[in-house]
Design an enzyme around this catalytic site. Sequence first.
Site, PDB file in Angstrom:
ATOM      1  N   ASP A  15     140.406 -23.313 -69.446  1.00  0.00           N
ATOM      2  CA  ASP A  15     139.500 -22.362 -70.120  1.00  0.00           C
ATOM      3  C   ASP A  15     139.975 -22.190 -71.562  1.00  0.00           C
ATOM      4  OD1 ASP A  15     137.364 -20.367 -70.295  1.00  0.00           O
ATOM      5  OD2 ASP A  15     138.963 -18.884 -70.451  1.00  0.00           O
ATOM      6  N   SER A  16     139.084 -21.673 -72.405  1.00  0.00           N
ATOM      7  CA  SER A  16     139.462 -21.409 -73.794  1.00  0.00           C
ATOM      8  C   SER A  16     140.572 -20.346 -73.863  1.00  0.00           C
ATOM      9  CB  SER A  16     138.235 -20.922 -74.566  1.00  0.00           C
ATOM     10  OG  SER A  16     137.733 -19.752 -73.954  1.00  0.00           O
ATOM     11  N   CYS A  78     135.070 -22.780 -67.799  1.00  0.00           N
ATOM     12  CA  CYS A  78     134.579 -22.160 -69.029  1.00  0.00           C
ATOM     13  C   CYS A  78     133.140 -22.632 -69.204  1.00  0.00           C
ATOM     14  CB  CYS A  78     135.447 -22.644 -70.197  1.00  0.00           C
ATOM     15  SG  CYS A  78     134.860 -22.134 -71.817  1.00  0.00           S
ATOM     16  N   GLU A 163     139.185  -9.462 -74.012  1.00  0.00           N
ATOM     17  CA  GLU A 163     140.485 -10.032 -74.406  1.00  0.00           C
ATOM     18  C   GLU A 163     141.400  -8.961 -75.003  1.00  0.00           C
ATOM     19  OE1 GLU A 163     141.347 -13.799 -75.409  1.00  0.00           O
ATOM     20  OE2 GLU A 163     140.075 -14.461 -73.755  1.00  0.00           O
ATOM     21  N   CYS A 197     129.603 -16.456 -68.148  1.00  0.00           N
ATOM     22  CA  CYS A 197     130.828 -16.577 -68.940  1.00  0.00           C
ATOM     23  C   CYS A 197     131.935 -16.103 -68.025  1.00  0.00           C
ATOM     24  CB  CYS A 197     130.766 -15.709 -70.187  1.00  0.00           C
ATOM     25  SG  CYS A 197     132.346 -15.568 -71.042  1.00  0.00           S
ATOM     26  N   HIS A 199     134.624 -14.722 -68.454  1.00  0.00           N
ATOM     27  CA  HIS A 199     135.228 -13.417 -68.747  1.00  0.00           C
ATOM     28  C   HIS A 199     134.435 -12.257 -68.123  1.00  0.00           C
ATOM     29  CE1 HIS A 199     137.353 -15.595 -71.895  1.00  0.00           C
ATOM     30  NE2 HIS A 199     138.052 -14.515 -72.185  1.00  0.00           N
TER      31      HIS A 199
HETATM   32  N1  DGL Z   1     135.229 -17.882 -70.868  1.00  0.00           N
HETATM   33  C1  DGL Z   1     134.407 -18.674 -71.728  1.00  0.00           C
HETATM   34  C2  DGL Z   1     133.080 -19.036 -71.047  1.00  0.00           C
HETATM   35  O1  DGL Z   1     132.965 -19.017 -69.829  1.00  0.00           O
HETATM   36  C3  DGL Z   1     134.079 -18.068 -73.074  1.00  0.00           C
HETATM   37  C4  DGL Z   1     135.165 -17.500 -73.874  1.00  0.00           C
HETATM   38  C5  DGL Z   1     135.136 -17.960 -75.309  1.00  0.00           C
HETATM   39  O2  DGL Z   1     134.210 -17.611 -76.070  1.00  0.00           O
HETATM   40  O3  DGL Z   1     136.053 -18.687 -75.644  1.00  0.00           O
HETATM   41  O4  DGL Z   1     132.133 -19.367 -71.741  1.00  0.00           O
END
Ligand code: DGL
Length: 279
Positions: A15-16, A78, A163, A197, A199
């Site tokens: 993931d990022s 991600c 975050e 997403c 997150h």
């Molecule tokens: N967790 C990432 C996703 O599912 C997004 C987070 C980011 O913007 O880096 O898209």
Amino acid sequence: MSKISFTASPIGIFDSGYGGLTILDKIRKELPEYDFLYLGDNARTPYGTRSYDVVYKFTLQCVEYLFRQGCHLVILACNTASAKALRTIQQNDLPKIDPLRRVLGVIRPTAEEIGKYTKTNHIGLFGTEGTVKSNSYPLEIQKLFPEIKVVSEACPMWVPLIENNEHLDAGADFFVKKHTKNLMSADSKIDTVILGCTHYPLLKSKIEKELPTNVTVISQGEIVAKSLADYLHRHPEIDEKCSKNGRTRYLTTENPEKFSSSASIFLADDIVAEHVEVE
Ligand code: DGL
């Protein structure tokens, strides 16, 4: 006939940053005996506001890094990377790097399941700007369920709020209200909303509170976990290359102490992260 030898290795989870931990959590519950190597590109997060070329380049570097660590299978946990990089990596890069390795994403498994939830055939999607602009969800869902209409809403503030561990505070309410209102004003027939997403599950209870009670909010973790278990069952040639000692290692491109402490917001585990350079 001689058998090609290989060393069994962990499944790579990328993931990022921290969001993929919500997916890892559910995958480990589904596949507790497997080993995992988690890589968070925290030094370059967020990906959600970056261009196609940059997300593709960063994601490919991280996938190649996980391959160099021995992973035969990598999951892009991600949505932004799945939307902007997965297809090109699968079609153009994997055949050159190693056609026996596999990279899977989180959008297709979610799209495959979504028809089970909606009765009105009107679905909402919350995602990063990158995921929404890529149109990947409407396109994937249309292929499988042409009768379903998808309305998307980009929520650029949600990842920074999470975050920074501000997502449970009152300040986050403003941004949750704003985007839930936008979505429902765009289509009042929506009865199912995808948290597109990794997150966003951390905001799920706030999101549910703002949406009408007949709307079901879908997080992807369990869907992706079940889909992976099914994939490994259907592909024993990949499954036999996955090591199974029930262990997880955590890698980050940023400060490992910061990763270890912030990761606990996402996953209840004793996390000791290691710093790595992927470039
Ligand atoms: N967790 C990432 C996703 O599912 C997004 C987070 C980011 O913007 O880096 O898209």
